[in-house]
Design a protein around this motif. Structure first.
Motif, PDB file in Angstrom:
ATOM      1  N   TYR A  77       7.962   1.151   1.104  1.00 12.28           N
ATOM      2  CA  TYR A  77       6.856   2.452   0.955  1.00 12.28           C
ATOM      3  C   TYR A  77       5.755   2.076   1.629  1.00 12.28           C
ATOM      4  CZ  TYR A  77      11.297   4.604  -1.032  1.00 12.28           C
ATOM      5  OH  TYR A  77      12.432   5.006  -1.001  1.00 12.28           O
ATOM      6  N   ALA A  78       4.752   2.015   0.284  1.00 17.08           N
ATOM      7  CA  ALA A  78       2.960   1.556   0.860  1.00 17.08           C
ATOM      8  C   ALA A  78       2.455   0.324   0.155  1.00 17.08           C
ATOM      9  CB  ALA A  78       2.483   2.729   0.970  1.00 17.08           C
ATOM     10  N   THR A  79       3.793  -0.201  -0.387  1.00 25.84           N
ATOM     11  CA  THR A  79       3.522  -1.208  -1.582  1.00 25.84           C
ATOM     12  C   THR A  79       3.506  -2.660  -0.474  1.00 25.84           C
ATOM     13  OG1 THR A  79       3.711  -0.426  -3.625  1.00 25.84           O
ATOM     14  CG2 THR A  79       3.874  -2.613  -4.142  1.00 25.84           C
ATOM     15  N   PRO A  80       3.031  -3.898  -0.276  1.00 32.05           N
ATOM     16  CA  PRO A  80       3.598  -4.869  -0.098  1.00 32.05           C
ATOM     17  C   PRO A  80       5.015  -5.177  -0.434  1.00 32.05           C
ATOM     18  CG  PRO A  80       0.784  -4.322   0.348  1.00 32.05           C
ATOM     19  CD  PRO A  80       1.587  -3.657  -0.877  1.00 32.05           C
ATOM     20  N   ASP A  81       5.804  -5.711   1.166  1.00 31.20           N
ATOM     21  CA  ASP A  81       6.726  -6.574   0.079  1.00 31.20           C
ATOM     22  C   ASP A  81       6.677  -7.979   1.032  1.00 31.20           C
ATOM     23  OD1 ASP A  81       9.200  -7.623   0.286  1.00 31.20           O
ATOM     24  OD2 ASP A  81      10.366  -6.007   1.565  1.00 31.20           O
TER      25      ASP A  81
END
Length: 363
Positions: free
Chosen positions: A37-41
């Motif tokens: 989603y919008a969280t760095p992986d």
């Protein structure tokens, strides 16, 4: 009157430039490739492709706003490029895992070209002498990379870097000769593959396609070769034509099948990097011709991000200021990625650069 008409055609209510998503994806190593989603992986680590693109955005933001908060990330991206040279040589590695281990031993031509593009852009827009000098060192060390490059798209990326370098050092005849060589290679690829109904340099149109006509146009300007410029304009018109829907909005060639000679283009997955390339290529076409139609095309391509696309939905999430990874069957890919977010910021900065009036404040 001509300038008034230009302002009327280009006046567009543009979103503010917010770099928050870029900063959220950037740590002390560089920009991470992907998000959940919008969280760095963190599982996917980093790539020099994305850090080169991010460097261009940071340098462009500095040139536009002169805001000191951009300088830290800009140094980080430049440090990543510098660290990517094995043994201090001129060829760049691409993928790094989150634990800072380089992941491959065979590095693509495309990442060499993209890195050269970023370095050339930074040389032309360096915020201080020290960054400009390091960019020049890396740029000159990597000039020999072009001898083994076999990809037309990599040649195009490299030509962009050479063009920006020569804007700063126009009397560097050695670099001018490299530009001439790569432009001739690109022109030869067209002569080998193109026909009356297929004006392309390969048998398939794949990704970041408009960088090819952009490179031809800018090479034509740098070398004062009208034939290169006209070929670039002709190819860009064709790319815009085959990516225009029946009702006139931009409909990008999808990565799930591409566009092959004699076949229909794939409708999905449409990716933001394509719109960014088209916007930059139209900017180059306007520079070469001063034809206001190219400004209108820039606006049409930019509107793709904001909902004038096949799905009728915006790819931009304005609370996080991020860009979704593309149009897929049923809507948008809900994840963000460095390529998509950087492409959006590059497009937005370019539109602000071309927009008359005062620049918005950088938060």
């Amino acid at each position: 009157v001509r300038e008034e008409n230009r302002q009327l055609r280009m006046r567009l209510s543009l979103p503010e430039v917010r770099l928050s998503v870029l900063l959220a994806m950037t740590d002390d190593v560089g920009i991470l490739q992907h998000c959940v989603y919008a969280t760095p992986d963190r599982r996917h680590g980093y790539s020099i492709d994305d850090n080169a693109r991010a460097l261009i955005v940071a340098a462009m933001a500095w040139a536009h706003f002169q805001d000191d908060s951009v300088l830290g990330p800009l140094q980080t991206y430049l440090a990543f490029l510098n660290h990517a040279r094995p043994g201090g040589g001129g060829r760049f590695r691409n993928f790094m895992s989150y634990d800072r281990s380089w992941q491959e031993t065979d590095w693509s031509d495309d990442c060499q070209g993209r890195t050269q593009w970023a370095l050339g852009y930074l040389i032309a827009h360096a915020p201080d002498k020290s960054m400009g000098l390091l960019a020049q060192d890396l740029f000159r060390l990597s000039l020999t990379n072009f001898e083994s490059m076999a990809s037309p798209r990599a040649w195009a990326f490299a030509i962009l870097g050479l063009y920006y370098y020569l804007r700063e050092f126009p009397s560097d005849h050695a670099v001018c000769a490299v530009l001439q060589t790569l432009a001739q290679r690109l022109d030869s690829a067209f002569q080998e593959h193109e026909t009356a109904d297929w004006p392309w340099c390969e048998d398939v149109v794949t990704y970041e396609n408009a960088r090819v006509p952009q490179a031809l146009i800018l090479a034509g300007l740098a070398l004062d070769e009208e034939s290169l410029k006209q070929k670039g304009l002709r190819v860009l018109r064709w790319l815009l034509d085959v990516q225009t829907s029946d009702d006139g909005h931009l409909s990008v060639i999808g990565s799930d099948g591409w566009l092959r000679r004699g076949a229909r283009r794939a409708p999905y997955d449409q990716q933001p990097v394509e719109a960014a390339a088209l916007i930059d290529a139209c900017k180059a076409a306007h520079r070469a011709t001063e034809d206001e139609q190219w400004l209108i095309q820039m606006r049409r391509c930019f509107a793709w991000y904001l909902g004038q696309n096949d799905a009728g939905v915006s790819l931009i999430e304005f609370k996080s200021h991020g860009c979704h990874d593309g149009l897929v069957r049923g809507g948008v890919n809900q994840n963000f990625g460095a390529e998509s977010c950087v492409s959006w910021l590059l497009s937005l900065l370019t539109m602000h650069e071309m927009q008359p009036g005062e620049a918005p404040e950088l938060p």
